[in-house]
Write a protein that holds these residues in place. Structure first.
Motif, PDB file in Angstrom:
ATOM      1  N   VAL A  49       0.785  -0.928  -0.327  1.00  0.00           N
ATOM      2  CA  VAL A  49       0.515   0.285   0.132  1.00  0.00           C
ATOM      3  C   VAL A  49       1.175   1.212   0.425  1.00  0.00           C
ATOM      4  CG1 VAL A  49      -1.817   1.152   1.319  1.00  0.00           C
ATOM      5  CG2 VAL A  49      -1.934  -0.724   1.266  1.00  0.00           C
ATOM      6  N   GLY A  50       0.776   2.368  -1.193  1.00  0.00           N
ATOM      7  CA  GLY A  50       1.559   3.683  -0.871  1.00  0.00           C
ATOM      8  C   GLY A  50       0.753   4.956   0.010  1.00  0.00           C
ATOM      9  N   LYS A  58       5.189   6.849   0.366  1.00  0.00           N
ATOM     10  CA  LYS A  58       6.016   5.465   0.707  1.00  0.00           C
ATOM     11  C   LYS A  58       5.422   4.512   1.014  1.00  0.00           C
ATOM     12  CE  LYS A  58       8.524   8.825   3.876  1.00  0.00           C
ATOM     13  NZ  LYS A  58       8.062   9.959   5.209  1.00  0.00           N
ATOM     14  N   VAL A  59       5.698   3.804   0.648  1.00  0.00           N
ATOM     15  CA  VAL A  59       5.565   2.079   0.630  1.00  0.00           C
ATOM     16  C   VAL A  59       5.413   1.092   1.152  1.00  0.00           C
ATOM     17  CG1 VAL A  59       5.077   0.066  -1.507  1.00  0.00           C
ATOM     18  CG2 VAL A  59       5.557   2.471  -1.770  1.00  0.00           C
ATOM     19  N   PHE A  60       4.093   0.894   2.023  1.00  0.00           N
ATOM     20  CA  PHE A  60       4.587  -0.423   3.220  1.00  0.00           C
ATOM     21  C   PHE A  60       3.462  -1.835   3.286  1.00  0.00           C
ATOM     22  CE2 PHE A  60       1.730   2.041   4.173  1.00  0.00           C
ATOM     23  CZ  PHE A  60       0.498   1.418   5.241  1.00  0.00           C
ATOM     24  N   ARG A  61       3.850  -2.384   3.784  1.00  0.00           N
ATOM     25  CA  ARG A  61       3.472  -4.133   3.228  1.00  0.00           C
ATOM     26  C   ARG A  61       1.317  -3.594   4.933  1.00  0.00           C
ATOM     27  NH1 ARG A  61       5.684  -9.328   3.277  1.00  0.00           N
ATOM     28  NH2 ARG A  61       3.512 -10.145   2.462  1.00  0.00           N
ATOM     29  N   VAL A  62       0.548  -4.297   3.978  1.00  0.00           N
ATOM     30  CA  VAL A  62       0.020  -3.899   4.971  1.00  0.00           C
ATOM     31  C   VAL A  62       0.354  -5.162   6.551  1.00  0.00           C
ATOM     32  CG1 VAL A  62      -2.530  -5.313   5.743  1.00  0.00           C
ATOM     33  CG2 VAL A  62      -1.973  -3.714   3.985  1.00  0.00           C
ATOM     34  N   GLY A  63       0.117  -4.423   7.619  1.00  0.00           N
ATOM     35  CA  GLY A  63       0.541  -4.406   9.070  1.00  0.00           C
ATOM     36  C   GLY A  63       2.055  -4.218   9.252  1.00  0.00           C
ATOM     37  N   PHE A  65       1.985  -0.964   9.561  1.00  0.00           N
ATOM     38  CA  PHE A  65       1.612  -0.178   9.468  1.00  0.00           C
ATOM     39  C   PHE A  65       2.639   0.859  10.827  1.00  0.00           C
ATOM     40  CE2 PHE A  65      -1.005   4.112  11.396  1.00  0.00           C
ATOM     41  CZ  PHE A  65      -1.169   5.094  10.150  1.00  0.00           C
ATOM     42  N   PRO A  66       2.288  -0.527  11.773  1.00  0.00           N
ATOM     43  CA  PRO A  66       2.711  -0.021  13.151  1.00  0.00           C
ATOM     44  C   PRO A  66       4.293   0.970  12.937  1.00  0.00           C
ATOM     45  CG  PRO A  66       1.296  -1.465  13.560  1.00  0.00           C
ATOM     46  CD  PRO A  66       1.363  -1.276  12.564  1.00  0.00           C
ATOM     47  N   PHE A  67       4.483   0.242  12.366  1.00  0.00           N
ATOM     48  CA  PHE A  67       6.632   0.824  11.895  1.00  0.00           C
ATOM     49  C   PHE A  67       6.465   2.235  11.038  1.00  0.00           C
ATOM     50  CE2 PHE A  67       5.825  -3.974  12.336  1.00  0.00           C
ATOM     51  CZ  PHE A  67       6.761  -3.935  13.715  1.00  0.00           C
ATOM     52  N   VAL A  68       5.906   2.219  10.326  1.00  0.00           N
ATOM     53  CA  VAL A  68       5.514   2.929   8.992  1.00  0.00           C
ATOM     54  C   VAL A  68       5.417   4.508  10.023  1.00  0.00           C
ATOM     55  CG1 VAL A  68       4.766   4.017   6.906  1.00  0.00           C
ATOM     56  CG2 VAL A  68       5.521   1.600   6.853  1.00  0.00           C
ATOM     57  N   GLU A  69       4.085   4.289  10.709  1.00  0.00           N
ATOM     58  CA  GLU A  69       3.201   5.681  11.179  1.00  0.00           C
ATOM     59  C   GLU A  69       4.312   6.184  11.439  1.00  0.00           C
ATOM     60  OE1 GLU A  69       0.014   5.350  14.861  1.00  0.00           O
ATOM     61  OE2 GLU A  69       1.342   4.116  14.459  1.00  0.00           O
ATOM     62  N   GLY A  70       5.906   6.250  12.254  1.00  0.00           N
ATOM     63  CA  GLY A  70       6.077   7.554  12.869  1.00  0.00           C
ATOM     64  C   GLY A  70       7.196   8.353  11.402  1.00  0.00           C
ATOM     65  N   THR A  71       7.058   7.981  10.045  1.00  0.00           N
ATOM     66  CA  THR A  71       7.984   8.024   9.592  1.00  0.00           C
ATOM     67  C   THR A  71       7.446   8.898   8.420  1.00  0.00           C
ATOM     68  OG1 THR A  71       7.478   6.320   7.980  1.00  0.00           O
ATOM     69  CG2 THR A  71       9.575   6.190   9.387  1.00  0.00           C
ATOM     70  N   LEU A  72       5.757   8.824   8.628  1.00  0.00           N
ATOM     71  CA  LEU A  72       4.697  10.016   8.212  1.00  0.00           C
ATOM     72  C   LEU A  72       4.707  11.282   8.728  1.00  0.00           C
ATOM     73  CD1 LEU A  72       1.299   7.352   7.924  1.00  0.00           C
ATOM     74  CD2 LEU A  72       3.360   7.645   5.753  1.00  0.00           C
ATOM     75  N   LYS A  73       4.579  11.865   7.436  1.00  0.00           N
ATOM     76  CA  LYS A  73       4.761  13.034   7.399  1.00  0.00           C
ATOM     77  C   LYS A  73       3.202  14.204   7.111  1.00  0.00           C
ATOM     78  CE  LYS A  73       8.765  13.406   8.554  1.00  0.00           C
ATOM     79  NZ  LYS A  73       9.039  12.614   9.692  1.00  0.00           N
ATOM     80  N   VAL A  74       2.583  13.615   8.200  1.00  0.00           N
ATOM     81  CA  VAL A  74       1.171  14.139   8.398  1.00  0.00           C
ATOM     82  C   VAL A  74       0.961  14.945   9.046  1.00  0.00           C
ATOM     83  CG1 VAL A  74      -0.009  12.493   6.435  1.00  0.00           C
ATOM     84  CG2 VAL A  74      -0.103  11.818   8.443  1.00  0.00           C
ATOM     85  N   ASP A  75      -0.614  15.458   9.313  1.00  0.00           N
ATOM     86  CA  ASP A  75      -1.599  16.088  10.645  1.00  0.00           C
ATOM     87  C   ASP A  75      -1.305  15.048  11.613  1.00  0.00           C
ATOM     88  OD1 ASP A  75      -4.213  15.986  10.053  1.00  0.00           O
ATOM     89  OD2 ASP A  75      -3.606  16.873   8.049  1.00  0.00           O
ATOM     90  N   LEU A  76      -1.493  15.338  12.882  1.00  0.00           N
ATOM     91  CA  LEU A  76      -2.422  14.238  13.426  1.00  0.00           C
ATOM     92  C   LEU A  76      -3.893  13.211  13.419  1.00  0.00           C
ATOM     93  CD1 LEU A  76      -1.479  12.765  16.498  1.00  0.00           C
ATOM     94  CD2 LEU A  76      -2.219  14.532  17.705  1.00  0.00           C
ATOM     95  N   GLU A  77      -4.361  14.682  12.834  1.00  0.00           N
ATOM     96  CA  GLU A  77      -5.532  13.658  12.828  1.00  0.00           C
ATOM     97  C   GLU A  77      -6.285  12.650  11.605  1.00  0.00           C
ATOM     98  OE1 GLU A  77      -9.982  13.455  12.270  1.00  0.00           O
ATOM     99  OE2 GLU A  77      -8.610  14.088  14.558  1.00  0.00           O
ATOM    100  N   THR A  78      -5.021  13.062  10.508  1.00  0.00           N
ATOM    101  CA  THR A  78      -5.087  11.940   9.639  1.00  0.00           C
ATOM    102  C   THR A  78      -4.215  11.091   9.996  1.00  0.00           C
ATOM    103  OG1 THR A  78      -4.699  14.256   7.833  1.00  0.00           O
ATOM    104  CG2 THR A  78      -4.050  11.839   6.873  1.00  0.00           C
TER     105      THR A  78
END
Length: 166
Positions: A49-50, A58-63, A65-78
């Motif tokens: 999923v991108g 950013k591309v990652f595998r379903v499952g 997300f907890p590892f990718v979450e810290g690298t995402l540059k999005v607002d807190l609500e998103t």
């Protein structure tokens, strides 16, 4: 993309496939750093999923997300909206289908009010134990004609791994 070929690959053991592809891609990346050509332009597994953030996609595998979450540059609500949907998908990971992932992604984009999540595996017709690979045949030919010694051995090992699945 001139000189490229794309193919859907079927495999029996996902972990073995991922290990083999990691090994081949590592060799090709090394050769690309020296010779400027990489025979593999992309690999997409059925559960990739991108997510578009402020820096790109950013591309990652379903499952994961907890590892990718810290690298995402999005607002807190998103981030919180995405977290809810991905937690639901991840809780059903063992029986999750491509159709269900596609449905979750559509619902998530609706909840976000924009297309921020991308899921191409459904459109490409992938399923469990399948991947989509883009090969640059021109790069394969180029490397095959110039490599010698240890670099040639690395190239042949990586090509042999690809041929196992092609």
């Amino acid at each position: 993309m001139g000189g490229t070929v794309s193919k859907i690959i079927h495999f029996r053991d996902e972990e073995e496939f991922i290990g083999d592809m990691d090994s081949a891609l590592e060799r090709f990346s090394y050769l690309a750093s020296k010779y400027g050509r990489n025979p593999v332009e992309g690999v997409l597994l059925w559960d990739y999923v991108g997510i578009k953030d402020d820096e790109g996609v950013k591309v990652f595998r379903v499952g994961e997300f907890p590892f990718v979450e810290g690298t995402l540059k999005v607002d807190l609500e998103t981030l919180r909206i995405m977290e809810r949907y991905f937690e639901e998908m991840e809780s059903r990971l063992d029986e999750l289908t491509v159709e269900e992932i596609n449905y979750f992604v559509e619902m998530l984009n609706d909840a976000l009010g924009e297309e921020r999540i991308y899921y191409d595996a459904y459109r490409l017709g992938l399923d469990r134990n399948t991947a989509y690979i883009i090969l640059n045949i021109a790069s394969v030919h180029y490397l095959e004609t110039i490599l010698e010694g240890r670099d040639r051995e690395l190239f042949e090992e990586a090509i042999g791994t690809l041929l196992k699945y092609l």
